[in-house]
Write a protein that holds these residues in place. Structure first.
Motif, PDB file in Angstrom:
ATOM      1  N   LEU A   1       0.825  -1.203   0.000  1.00 52.54           N
ATOM      2  CA  LEU A   1       0.000   0.000   0.000  1.00 52.54           C
ATOM      3  C   LEU A   1       0.863   1.259   0.000  1.00 52.54           C
ATOM      4  N   ASP A   2       0.656   2.110  -1.005  1.00 57.73           N
ATOM      5  CA  ASP A   2       1.366   3.381  -1.061  1.00 57.73           C
ATOM      6  C   ASP A   2       0.791   4.338  -0.016  1.00 57.73           C
ATOM      7  N   VAL A   3       1.652   5.122   0.619  1.00 56.17           N
ATOM      8  CA  VAL A   3       1.191   6.038   1.660  1.00 56.17           C
ATOM      9  C   VAL A   3       0.462   7.238   1.074  1.00 56.17           C
TER      10      VAL A   3
ATOM     11  N   ILE B   1       0.085  -5.961   5.956  1.00 60.98           N
ATOM     12  CA  ILE B   1       0.082  -4.768   5.118  1.00 60.98           C
ATOM     13  C   ILE B   1       1.469  -4.140   5.115  1.00 60.98           C
ATOM     14  N   LEU B   2       2.059  -4.013   3.912  1.00 56.51           N
ATOM     15  CA  LEU B   2       3.373  -3.397   3.740  1.00 56.51           C
ATOM     16  C   LEU B   2       3.164  -1.997   3.168  1.00 56.51           C
ATOM     17  N   MET B   3       3.716  -0.997   3.825  1.00 58.35           N
ATOM     18  CA  MET B   3       3.560   0.380   3.396  1.00 58.35           C
ATOM     19  C   MET B   3       4.773   0.835   2.587  1.00 58.35           C
ATOM     20  N   LEU B   4       4.505   1.572   1.489  1.00 60.44           N
ATOM     21  CA  LEU B   4       5.558   2.139   0.653  1.00 60.44           C
ATOM     22  C   LEU B   4       5.399   3.662   0.602  1.00 60.44           C
ATOM     23  N   THR B   5       6.512   4.384   0.641  1.00 55.86           N
ATOM     24  CA  THR B   5       6.431   5.831   0.501  1.00 55.86           C
ATOM     25  C   THR B   5       7.729   6.384  -0.056  1.00 55.86           C
TER      26      THR B   5
ATOM     27  N   LEU C   1       8.543   0.535   3.901  1.00 55.90           N
ATOM     28  CA  LEU C   1       9.676   0.613   2.976  1.00 55.90           C
ATOM     29  C   LEU C   1       9.657   1.928   2.202  1.00 55.90           C
ATOM     30  N   GLU C   2      10.848   2.450   1.925  1.00 58.30           N
ATOM     31  CA  GLU C   2      10.967   3.705   1.185  1.00 58.30           C
ATOM     32  C   GLU C   2      11.173   3.453  -0.300  1.00 58.30           C
ATOM     33  N   LYS C   3      10.570   4.310  -1.128  1.00 57.58           N
ATOM     34  CA  LYS C   3      10.793   4.289  -2.570  1.00 57.58           C
ATOM     35  C   LYS C   3      12.025   5.134  -2.894  1.00 57.58           C
ATOM     36  N   PRO C   4      12.804   4.788  -3.914  1.00 59.42           N
ATOM     37  CA  PRO C   4      12.626   3.571  -4.718  1.00 59.42           C
ATOM     38  C   PRO C   4      12.974   2.341  -3.890  1.00 59.42           C
TER      39      PRO C   4
END
Length: 219
Positions: free
Chosen positions: A66-68, A91-95, A115-118
């Motif tokens: 899931l994108d933040v 649920i894994l969060m990406l931002t 987790l941070e993008k990229p």
């Protein structure tokens, strides 16, 4: 890969793990879906977080990525909504714009990973592997617990009383004195209990039913 398209055919087993990927950026959805598919996991992509919340299969096995930051509703709000509903998929969060406060809020709200993008490919894939394994184990424990509750419900009131004393470590003679029964009657109840609860040993009986005895409140 377009929204709602999966990485394998719809003929796949309903219980094979499915990763829900929610991000409003089509390029990110496509690249991550392809990446996740390389380890044999099915992927269902969503561009609209509100549609995802309304429509996704809560009974499936898998995990949620899931994108933040998304228009309309934030990923953190989605996370909190799903957890409040009792959704059990990890649920894994990406931002791409992480802050300490955001990370703390995510974990406090029940995120399995942040987790941070990229995002690092191997880091994401390993996090998903672990999340799916945890979810499979959790669902299996749930099925075992449900079966145990169903078997426990078959016991008579007297059998529950005897069981309560068994899990507390009393011998047949001590149980007989406590319940004003003959030792032979206690032995008969004990045999029925082991049969009904499908337990082969005292250790197995205690492991699966001690908590149910405590919750039942049998004296």
């Amino acid at each position: 890969m377009s929204e709602l398209q999966t990485s394998s055919s719809t003929s796949s087993s309903h219980q094979s793990p499915l990763i829900h990927l929610i991000d409003d950026d089509a390029a990110v959805r496509d690249s991550l879906a392809l990446l996740i598919g390389t380890i044999g996991l099915r992927v269902q992509t969503w561009s609209d977080a509100q549609r995802f919340v309304a429509e996704f299969d809560r009974g499936g096995i898998g995990a949620i990525v899931l994108d933040v930051r998304m228009p309309g509703i934030s990923g953190l709000t989605v996370l909190e909504t799903l957890v409040a509903e009792g959704v059990d998929q990890p649920i894994l969060m990406l931002t791409g714009h992480a802050t300490v406060e955001m990370c703390r809020r995510a974990f406090k709200s029940g995120a399995a990973e942040f987790l941070e993008k990229p995002v690092d490919d191997e880091e994401l894939l390993e996090a998903l592997r672990q999340a799916v394994r945890r979810h499979v184990r959790s669902r299996e424990r749930g099925r075992v617990d449900q079966a145990a509750r169903a078997r426990f419900a078959q016991l008579s009131e007297r059998e529950r009383e005897v069981l309560a004393h068994i899990v507390r470590g009393l011998s047949n003679k001590e149980i007989a004195r406590a319940l004003n029964l003959s030792p032979r009657t206690v032995e008969s109840h004990r045999a029925n209990i082991f049969t009904k609860l499908e337990s082969d040993s005292l250790a197995q009986l205690i492991r699966h039913y001690a908590d149910l005895v405590d919750a039942d409140g049998t004296p």
